[in-house]
Design a protein around this motif. Structure first.
Motif, PDB file in Angstrom:
ATOM      1  N   HIS A  47       0.865  -1.191   0.000  1.00 50.70           N
ATOM      2  CA  HIS A  47       0.000   0.000   0.000  1.00 50.70           C
ATOM      3  C   HIS A  47       0.895   1.232   0.000  1.00 50.70           C
ATOM      4  N   TYR A  48       0.524   2.281  -0.744  1.00 53.31           N
ATOM      5  CA  TYR A  48       1.366   3.492  -0.749  1.00 53.31           C
ATOM      6  C   TYR A  48       1.446   4.076   0.661  1.00 53.31           C
ATOM      7  N   LEU A  49       2.455   4.909   0.864  1.00 46.88           N
ATOM      8  CA  LEU A  49       2.661   5.584   2.153  1.00 46.88           C
ATOM      9  C   LEU A  49       2.862   7.074   1.936  1.00 46.88           C
ATOM     10  N   LEU A  83      -0.353  12.343  16.432  1.00 49.19           N
ATOM     11  CA  LEU A  83       0.748  12.479  17.383  1.00 49.19           C
ATOM     12  C   LEU A  83       2.013  13.029  16.729  1.00 49.19           C
ATOM     13  N   ASP A  84       2.023  13.110  15.403  1.00 50.60           N
ATOM     14  CA  ASP A  84       3.230  13.522  14.687  1.00 50.60           C
ATOM     15  C   ASP A  84       3.304  15.036  14.565  1.00 50.60           C
ATOM     16  N   ARG A  85       4.515  15.556  14.763  1.00 54.28           N
ATOM     17  CA  ARG A  85       4.766  17.004  14.689  1.00 54.28           C
ATOM     18  C   ARG A  85       5.883  17.273  13.721  1.00 54.28           C
ATOM     19  N   GLN A 129       3.623   2.516  10.258  1.00 53.31           N
ATOM     20  CA  GLN A 129       3.599   3.446   9.121  1.00 53.31           C
ATOM     21  C   GLN A 129       2.190   3.833   8.683  1.00 53.31           C
ATOM     22  N   HIS A 130       1.203   3.025   9.025  1.00 53.09           N
ATOM     23  CA  HIS A 130      -0.186   3.329   8.641  1.00 53.09           C
ATOM     24  C   HIS A 130      -1.000   3.911   9.794  1.00 53.09           C
ATOM     25  N   GLY A 131      -0.327   4.264  10.917  1.00 53.01           N
ATOM     26  CA  GLY A 131      -1.030   5.055  11.930  1.00 53.01           C
ATOM     27  C   GLY A 131      -1.264   4.417  13.282  1.00 53.01           C
ATOM     28  N   LEU A 155      -4.274   4.067  16.025  1.00 50.24           N
ATOM     29  CA  LEU A 155      -5.615   4.395  15.526  1.00 50.24           C
ATOM     30  C   LEU A 155      -5.517   5.447  14.428  1.00 50.24           C
ATOM     31  N   ARG A 156      -6.356   5.291  13.396  1.00 48.48           N
ATOM     32  CA  ARG A 156      -6.426   6.318  12.365  1.00 48.48           C
ATOM     33  C   ARG A 156      -7.870   6.539  11.960  1.00 48.48           C
ATOM     34  N   LEU A 157      -8.086   7.673  11.327  1.00 51.55           N
ATOM     35  CA  LEU A 157      -9.406   7.989  10.783  1.00 51.55           C
ATOM     36  C   LEU A 157      -9.509   7.418   9.369  1.00 51.55           C
ATOM     37  N   VAL A 216      -6.522  10.848   8.983  1.00 47.88           N
ATOM     38  CA  VAL A 216      -5.457  11.201   9.937  1.00 47.88           C
ATOM     39  C   VAL A 216      -4.955   9.961  10.684  1.00 47.88           C
ATOM     40  N   LYS A 217      -3.637   9.780  10.646  1.00 47.20           N
ATOM     41  CA  LYS A 217      -2.980   8.633  11.297  1.00 47.20           C
ATOM     42  C   LYS A 217      -2.535   9.019  12.708  1.00 47.20           C
ATOM     43  N   TRP A 218      -2.145   8.014  13.495  1.00 45.42           N
ATOM     44  CA  TRP A 218      -1.631   8.227  14.860  1.00 45.42           C
ATOM     45  C   TRP A 218      -2.563   9.168  15.633  1.00 45.42           C
TER      46      TRP A 218
HETATM   47  N1  LIG Z   1      -1.010  12.079  11.297  1.00 44.33           N
HETATM   48  C1  LIG Z   1      -0.854  12.034   9.971  1.00 44.33           C
HETATM   49  N2  LIG Z   1      -1.865  11.547   9.229  1.00 44.33           N
HETATM   50  C2  LIG Z   1      -1.745  11.487   7.881  1.00 44.33           C
HETATM   51  C3  LIG Z   1      -0.582  11.950   7.226  1.00 44.33           C
HETATM   52  C4  LIG Z   1       0.478  12.434   8.031  1.00 44.33           C
HETATM   53  O1  LIG Z   1       1.545  12.810   7.551  1.00 44.33           O
HETATM   54  N3  LIG Z   1       0.298  12.459   9.399  1.00 44.33           N
HETATM   55  N4  LIG Z   1      -0.523  11.915   5.855  1.00 44.33           N
HETATM   56  C5  LIG Z   1      -1.817  11.977   5.180  1.00 44.33           C
HETATM   57  C6  LIG Z   1      -1.719  11.812   3.745  1.00 44.33           C
HETATM   58  S1  LIG Z   1      -1.292  13.183   2.861  1.00 44.33           S
HETATM   59  C7  LIG Z   1      -2.072  10.652   3.112  1.00 44.33           C
HETATM   60  S2  LIG Z   1      -2.069  10.561   1.435  1.00 44.33           S
HETATM   61  C8  LIG Z   1      -2.463   9.463   3.885  1.00 44.33           C
HETATM   62  C9  LIG Z   1      -1.601   8.272   3.532  1.00 44.33           C
HETATM   63  O2  LIG Z   1      -2.006   7.151   4.260  1.00 44.33           O
HETATM   64  P1  LIG Z   1      -1.117   5.816   4.199  1.00 44.33           P
HETATM   65  O3  LIG Z   1       0.313   6.224   4.425  1.00 44.33           O
HETATM   66  O4  LIG Z   1      -1.651   4.923   5.241  1.00 44.33           O
HETATM   67  O5  LIG Z   1      -1.317   5.266   2.809  1.00 44.33           O
HETATM   68  O6  LIG Z   1      -2.354   9.675   5.288  1.00 44.33           O
HETATM   69  C10 LIG Z   1      -2.764  10.940   5.736  1.00 44.33           C
HETATM   70  N5  LIG Z   1      -2.765  10.976   7.179  1.00 44.33           N
END
Ligand SMILES: Nc1nc2c(c(=O)[nH]1)N[C@H]1C(S)=C(S)[C@@H](COP(=O)(O)O)O[C@H]1N2
Ligand SMILES: [Mo]
Length: 355
Positions: free
Chosen positions: A39-41, A141-143, A181-183, A186-188, A199-201
């Motif tokens: 999966h892309y990141l 959580l990322d800054r 790497q995917h959060g 928990l992620r939205l 939004v990840k993390w």
């Molecule tokens: N907390 C956080 N959420 C984030 C990001 C990020 O840098 N930090 N990148 C966003 C962007 S621009 C994209 S395209 C997707 C990528 O999700 P993936 O890496 O799980 O494919 O996460 C989103 N959520």
């Protein structure tokens, strides 16, 4: 604020971003569900280090009863799974000219996974929305520093979108806990919207009464057609079809080689606006088109498989595919330029030599 350049050469800074944030190897478009590692990141800053036992999701702001939940508490709530296609809003950026200096995607910033989590709406209802609630802000959580401004990655959604039944607080991908790497933890997940929304993390969900003006909302992810255009926010994914390149590749150019005869052409197509209704294929660079057959839909906001058989004749060919959704959105030959290099859903071209 955004550097826009006309040079064909990519900088070391762009290479540095590209090496951190990988794309989907296009041959894996053969898989309906993308294996996790393919999966892309897209990670703007650093992957945060999370102390899982100490982690809490804080839900507050314009609510009657703020909530604090552990991962176990979230996992004990009703769980839903959806196959959802994610695409970075910057997909196709490197093909625009002049180009915006940022993550230089070609066409590979996509993936489709089965995301499992608990719906957000019942949590917001339990917290009790106050009558002036307008948007919901999601903070990771990322800054880091972007555009000279230090901030935690944060994005908002209008209340109507945040309350959709299919918006998930996801803790699993393809049946396994989220990898860092995917959060993790928990992620939205907001089916249909471009990647920046998911939004990840995730650390905080805040209901606000004013439009959110964080950097990732106000300064990024807006379509500005020129430097003085105030801009409109990027939201849902425009339609796009991609082909799993047939035959074998040339190492450097990725152009393809195959032998004459019947050749199965397969790919996937998606749109965040409406279901995919049509995919057309061209073998002559877009001069003439024929319809491909569509596979059964996977899920409401997952890509749709398509296939056709091409009777490949010796010579040079340029394969293209084009998606149309049920709202009448069609992929353009060339997308409209914008300062952020967003939403370039121009038709893909794949060079093939048949012998
Ligand atoms: N907390 C956080 N959420 C984030 C990001 C990020 O840098 N930090 N990148 C966003 C962007 S621009 C994209 S395209 C997707 C990528 O999700 P993936 O890496 O799980 O494919 O996460 C989103 N959520
Ligand atoms: Mo993105």
């Amino acid at each position: 604020m955004l550097a826009i350049v006309s040079e064909p050469g990519f900088s070391l800074e762009e290479l540095q971003l590209a090496a951190r944030n990988h794309g989907l190897p296009l041959e894996t478009l053969r898989d309906a569900i993308t294996p996790v590692g393919l999966h892309y990141l897209l990670i703007h800053f650093d992957i945060p280090q999370v102390d899982a036992p100490a982690w809490r999701l804080r839900l507050g702001g314009r609510v009657e009863r703020p909530l604090e939940l552990t991962l176990d508490e979230l996992r004990a709530r009703p769980a839903h799974t959806h196959a959802v296609t994610l695409e970075c809003a910057g997909n196709g950026r490197a093909l625009l000219s002049p180009r915006t200096v940022s993550q230089p995607w070609l066409a590979e910033a996509i993936g489709t996974a089965e995301w499992t989590g608990t719906p957000l709406a019942p949590l917001l209802e339990e917290a009790g929305l106050l009558s002036d609630a307008l948007e919901v802000v999601f903070t990771g959580l990322d800054r880091g520093v972007q555009g000279g401004v230090e901030h935690a990655y944060a994005r908002s959604l209008p209340l109507t979108e945040a309350l959709r039944a299919d918006v998930l607080l996801a803790y699993a991908i393809n049946g396994r806990p989220l990898p860092s790497q995917h959060g993790f933890p928990l992620r939205l997940i907001v089916p249909g919207w471009y990647g920046m929304t998911h939004v990840k993390w995730l650390a905080a969900v805040d209901v606000v009464a004013e439009p959110f003006r964080g950097w990732q909302q106000e300064d990024a992810y807006k379509i500005h057609r020129s430097e003085d255009d105030p801009g409109t926010p990027v939201t849902r994914m425009l339609p796009r079809a991609l082909l799993a390149p047939p035959g074998i590749p040339d190492f450097m150019s990725r152009s393809r080689f195959l032998v004459a005869g019947p050749c199965a052409l397969v790919g996937r197509a998606w749109s965040g606006w409406a279901p995919i209704e049509r995919v057309e294929v061209s073998i002559d660079g877009g001069a003439r088109w024929t319809d491909a057959a569509l596979d059964e839909p996977l899920d409401e906001y997952a890509w749709r498989g398509w296939r056709t058989t091409w009777d490949a004749r010796p010579g040079e060919h340029e394969l293209c595919c084009r998606a149309t959704d049920a709202a009448g959105n069609v992929q353009p030959a060339e997308a409209a330029w914008n300062t952020g290099g967003y939403c370039n859903n121009a038709i893909q071209h794949v060079q093939v030599t048949v012998s």
